[in-house]
Design a protein around this motif. Structure first.
Motif: not given
Length: 346
Positions: A75-99
């Motif tokens: 739940c972050l402002p635009h431009g702040q999610s991409e790197q965190l999403v990359k890390q989560c996906i690489d670690e096999g987690k599911k992600v819902i980006d509300v931004g």
């Protein structure tokens, strides 16, 4: 089903707090961790006293939350999610980006409107736009959902049957939409101070709102043939709610009963979309604190124009509620779990 460990990054904002409230009622969820850039080691209930005794969990750093979680809400402002999403996906987690970082497939358009650079085009291609009424089957199969914007949700649900059925001419589309002040986020600005907003009502970002390309891209995916829309948002002196009114020229002379029957059939199996009876019109108070969308229709026979009015709660179906709806679909849980709220009657 065993409990699913969920993390919320950016939990201190309005959307994050709304999300926490929903997840606490979700029978399949354990909130494993929450983060906030400015509130580490503080209890969540310090920021939102209504949660005292109900949810006093401490804010942690992002890394700790991700490590503890199987599914992560961002739940972050635009431009702040991409790197965190990359890390989560690489670690096999599911992600819902509300931004907004993954909503647009055209990265040139995204970078132009949001003034940020994207670094993982493959990840953007992988993301599924999380409007369940449009993309439910794709949502079931993905590990990354891009939660839609609040204005686009109300607008796309109102237009989906008409555009996809070629009922009306999208090139004639004009959108007039109005939102409560929570849509502007928690950070204060001159436009959202009480003394500025109370008893006021104004248009803003006229023909320049960042949700414009999102609406256009998804309408084009529905079959609107590369249209450009006229979209004017307004700020209401209320806390929450969005009312969108859309006007389109009908392709042929079509009576209201036929159009109403089309909309009812289109949404007949959708748990969160209700097409109101002819003569009834949506009101934001009727969907407040719920994940519902109400749609009203009429035909202006003098101009042969279709008029659609759609309302949602911008914090629920426009953000946190829809995020949980997507979570349920991704995890194979009953889609309505945690979302069985009815708007208060007064």
């Amino acid at each position: 089903m065993s409990q699913i460990k969920v993390g919320v990054i950016g939990a201190s904002g309005y959307v994050g707090s709304e999300l926490i409230g929903i997840l606490l009622k979700h029978q399949n969820v354990t909130i494993a961790g929450i983060s906030s850039g400015n509130n580490k080691d503080k209890p969540f209930s310090d920021l939102y006293p209504s949660f005292i005794g109900q949810f006093d969990q401490l804010f942690e750093d992002n890394e700790s939350v991700m490590n503890k979680s199987e599914v992560v809400f961002l739940c972050l402002p635009h431009g702040q999610s991409e790197q965190l999403v990359k890390q989560c996906i690489d670690e096999g987690k599911k992600v819902i980006d509300v931004g907004a970082d993954f909503r647009l497939k055209d990265l040139d358009v995204y970078e132009d409107w949001y003034h940020v650079e994207s670094h993982y085009p493959d990840l953007h291609e992988q993301a599924v736009y999380g409007l369940p009424e449009m993309n439910r089957e794709q949502i079931k199969k993905t590990s990354l959902v891009a939660n839609p914007g609040c204005y686009p949700t109300s607008i796309l649900l109102g237009l989906y049957p008409a555009v996809s059925s070629k009922l009306a001419n999208p090139s004639s589309l004009i959108i007039d939409a109005k939102s409560g002040v929570t849509g502007a986020g928690k950070k204060l600005s001159e436009a959202t101070h009480f003394v500025t907003k109370n008893e006021g009502f104004n248009a803003y970002k006229v023909a320049s709102h960042r949700h414009t390309p999102e609406i256009e891209e998804k309408l084009n995916q529905m079959g609107a043939n590369d249209i450009k829309i006229s979209f004017v948002p307004h700020l209401l002196p209320v806390n929450r709610g969005i009312l969108s009114t859309m006007y389109m020229d009908l392709e042929t002379e079509t009576d209201l009963d036929s159009i109403h029957a089309l909309y009812e059939e289109w949404y007949t199996d959708e748990p969160f979309v209700t097409v109101l009876k002819n003569g009834l019109w949506p009101d934001i108070s009727h969907v407040q604190h719920s994940n519902q969308c109400h749609i009203g229709l009429t035909v202006d026979e003098r101009t042969n124009r279709l008029i659609v009015v759609s309302v949602i709660d911008n914090m629920q179906k426009g953000a946190a509620g829809q995020a949980v709806q997507n979570f349920n679909i991704m995890l194979g849980i009953e889609e309505t779990e945690g979302l069985a709220m009815v708007a208060p009657s007064f």
